[in-house]
Design a protein around this motif. Structure first.
Motif, PDB file in Angstrom:
ATOM      1  N   THR A   1      49.200  -7.527  41.490  1.00  0.00           N
ATOM      2  CA  THR A   1      48.135  -9.009  41.832  1.00  0.00           C
ATOM      3  C   THR A   1      48.252  -9.893  41.439  1.00  0.00           C
ATOM      4  O   THR A   1      48.424 -10.262  39.761  1.00  0.00           O
ATOM      5  CB  THR A   1      46.652  -8.237  41.025  1.00  0.00           C
ATOM      6  OG1 THR A   1      46.401  -6.601  42.058  1.00  0.00           O
ATOM      7  CG2 THR A   1      46.237  -9.460  41.508  1.00  0.00           C
TER       8      THR A   1
ATOM      9  N   ASP B   1      48.912 -13.329  39.461  1.00  0.00           N
ATOM     10  CA  ASP B   1      47.437 -14.331  38.158  1.00  0.00           C
ATOM     11  C   ASP B   1      47.309 -14.902  39.143  1.00  0.00           C
ATOM     12  O   ASP B   1      47.666 -15.472  40.008  1.00  0.00           O
ATOM     13  CB  ASP B   1      48.119 -14.650  36.900  1.00  0.00           C
ATOM     14  CG  ASP B   1      49.431 -15.340  36.879  1.00  0.00           C
ATOM     15  OD1 ASP B   1      49.084 -16.179  37.886  1.00  0.00           O
ATOM     16  OD2 ASP B   1      49.878 -15.618  35.938  1.00  0.00           O
ATOM     17  N   ARG B   2      46.117 -15.916  38.171  1.00  0.00           N
ATOM     18  CA  ARG B   2      45.373 -16.922  39.000  1.00  0.00           C
ATOM     19  C   ARG B   2      46.876 -18.224  39.784  1.00  0.00           C
ATOM     20  O   ARG B   2      45.888 -19.224  39.963  1.00  0.00           O
ATOM     21  CB  ARG B   2      44.302 -17.823  37.466  1.00  0.00           C
ATOM     22  CG  ARG B   2      44.882 -18.718  36.579  1.00  0.00           C
ATOM     23  CD  ARG B   2      44.003 -18.564  35.590  1.00  0.00           C
ATOM     24  NE  ARG B   2      44.523 -19.037  34.526  1.00  0.00           N
ATOM     25  CZ  ARG B   2      43.696 -19.654  33.652  1.00  0.00           C
ATOM     26  NH1 ARG B   2      41.734 -20.374  33.395  1.00  0.00           N
ATOM     27  NH2 ARG B   2      43.726 -20.192  32.226  1.00  0.00           N
ATOM     28  N   TYR B   3      47.738 -18.159  38.768  1.00  0.00           N
ATOM     29  CA  TYR B   3      48.426 -19.279  39.190  1.00  0.00           C
ATOM     30  C   TYR B   3      49.603 -18.854  40.097  1.00  0.00           C
ATOM     31  O   TYR B   3      50.227 -19.797  40.649  1.00  0.00           O
ATOM     32  CB  TYR B   3      49.673 -20.375  38.070  1.00  0.00           C
ATOM     33  CG  TYR B   3      48.935 -20.692  36.649  1.00  0.00           C
ATOM     34  CD1 TYR B   3      48.154 -21.827  37.201  1.00  0.00           C
ATOM     35  CD2 TYR B   3      48.056 -19.562  35.150  1.00  0.00           C
ATOM     36  CE1 TYR B   3      47.548 -21.454  35.568  1.00  0.00           C
ATOM     37  CE2 TYR B   3      47.276 -20.345  34.517  1.00  0.00           C
ATOM     38  CZ  TYR B   3      46.613 -20.834  34.877  1.00  0.00           C
ATOM     39  OH  TYR B   3      46.956 -22.235  33.558  1.00  0.00           O
ATOM     40  N   GLY B   4      49.112 -17.898  41.030  1.00  0.00           N
ATOM     41  CA  GLY B   4      50.023 -17.198  41.607  1.00  0.00           C
ATOM     42  C   GLY B   4      51.362 -16.486  41.355  1.00  0.00           C
ATOM     43  O   GLY B   4      51.825 -16.799  42.496  1.00  0.00           O
ATOM     44  N   ARG B   5      51.372 -16.162  39.753  1.00  0.00           N
ATOM     45  CA  ARG B   5      52.793 -15.622  39.650  1.00  0.00           C
ATOM     46  C   ARG B   5      52.668 -14.808  39.640  1.00  0.00           C
ATOM     47  O   ARG B   5      51.514 -13.436  39.056  1.00  0.00           O
ATOM     48  CB  ARG B   5      53.436 -16.710  38.670  1.00  0.00           C
ATOM     49  CG  ARG B   5      53.143 -18.005  38.538  1.00  0.00           C
ATOM     50  CD  ARG B   5      53.120 -18.113  36.824  1.00  0.00           C
ATOM     51  NE  ARG B   5      52.072 -18.167  36.217  1.00  0.00           N
ATOM     52  CZ  ARG B   5      52.231 -18.290  34.684  1.00  0.00           C
ATOM     53  NH1 ARG B   5      52.178 -19.246  34.557  1.00  0.00           N
ATOM     54  NH2 ARG B   5      50.952 -17.937  34.000  1.00  0.00           N
ATOM     55  N   GLN B   6      53.563 -13.631  39.784  1.00  0.00           N
ATOM     56  CA  GLN B   6      53.865 -11.974  40.335  1.00  0.00           C
ATOM     57  C   GLN B   6      53.620 -11.925  38.688  1.00  0.00           C
ATOM     58  O   GLN B   6      54.727 -11.603  37.800  1.00  0.00           O
ATOM     59  CB  GLN B   6      54.390 -11.243  41.166  1.00  0.00           C
ATOM     60  CG  GLN B   6      54.855  -9.739  40.564  1.00  0.00           C
ATOM     61  CD  GLN B   6      55.810  -9.087  41.917  1.00  0.00           C
ATOM     62  OE1 GLN B   6      55.643 -10.023  42.995  1.00  0.00           O
ATOM     63  NE2 GLN B   6      56.331  -8.538  41.816  1.00  0.00           N
TER      64      GLN B   6
END
Length: 266
Positions: free
Chosen positions: A100, A102-107
């Protein structure tokens, strides 16, 4: 012979995740043995761009952040050179407990280069180019990262070549220069006090000026599950890692058991 029951000190030593590095080394486990970080596959790809000291972008557009580490708190803490030297333009595989973003779109993942069994995180730690974050809940993996960091610390590589790499808990002014940065602080706990929903590990007598560690109530159960009695840390020398905050004096908020380790036997 009557079996000897483990003491509280025994539980503290075993439970401190970063202290496990010494136990593993004594048992002949080297940083190259990364079996503890063998999580589920999360995909693979070729590195297109290294963004900073712990994140990069793959050719398919995915942005990946290395799990379990933090940049060393120096002037070069955002320097991407060390990471680029390892993975720049290379094919990598990703592993982790959860894919999933993170809030920054990073895996968030552990990253591997074939055929190495050591995650890239371990390589950076062993070079002294990163710090173990202390937030990995898998004990085996946390121990692998701690071992890699300890090898660099003992050899004074990279970040650890600086005599002031570990901040002295008795120098609050020096600690305050690192506000907002991930820092390692070492010192003797003068007292352990409870105030409302927070436990304080105090390293000085002046609470408005001296360094302290704050532990929220929700962390009491995890510490107890690890066999750690916080009161037993009083008058013990510990090493703590985390982000420096200024709440009158300098503070580190402990949200994971692995942020604290006992230093030596006393």
């Amino acid at each position: 012979m009557k079996p000897v029951r483990p003491t509280t000190e025994d539980y503290v030593r075993v439970a401190m995740i970063t202290l496990a590095c010494g136990l593993l080394t004594a048992a002949g486990v080297s940083p190259g043995n990364a079996a503890g970080c063998a999580f589920e596959p999360q995909g693979e790809g070729r590195v297109r761009t290294v963004i900073d000291a712990r994140s990069f972008r793959l050719e398919d557009g995915r942005e990946v952040r290395l799990a379990g580490i933090e940049p060393a708190a120096t002037e070069k803490s955002n320097d991407s050179a060390a990471l680029a030297a390892i993975i720049g333009g290379r094919e990598v595989s990703l592993r982790g407990e959860d894919d999933t973003p993170d809030r920054y779109g990073r895996q968030i993942a552990f990253v591997y280069l074939a055929p190495s069994e050591m995650p890239v995180q371990g390589q950076l730690l062993a070079q002294g180019e990163a710090l173990a974050a202390g937030d990995v809940t898998d004990k085996d993996c946390a121990a692998v990262l701690a071992t890699a960091e300890a090898s660099a610390r003992e050899a004074r590589k990279g970040f650890w070549a600086d005599p002031a790499a570990i901040k002295n808990a008795e120098s609050p002014g020096d600690i305050l220069t690192g506000i907002g940065r991930f820092t390692v602080v070492e010192g003797r706990v003068l007292s352990v006090r409870q105030a409302g929903a927070t436990t304080y590990l105090n390293f000085g007598r002046n609470w408005t000026r001296d360094f302290a560690v704050t532990i929220p109530r929700r962390m009491l159960a995890p510490f107890e599950a690890a066999g750690i009695v916080l009161k037993s840390l009083e008058n013990r020398r510990i090493r703590v890692r985390g982000f420096i905050e200024a709440q009158r004096g300098p503070r580190i908020d402990v949200l994971r058991v692995g942020q604290i380790e006992l230093v030596g036997g006393k």
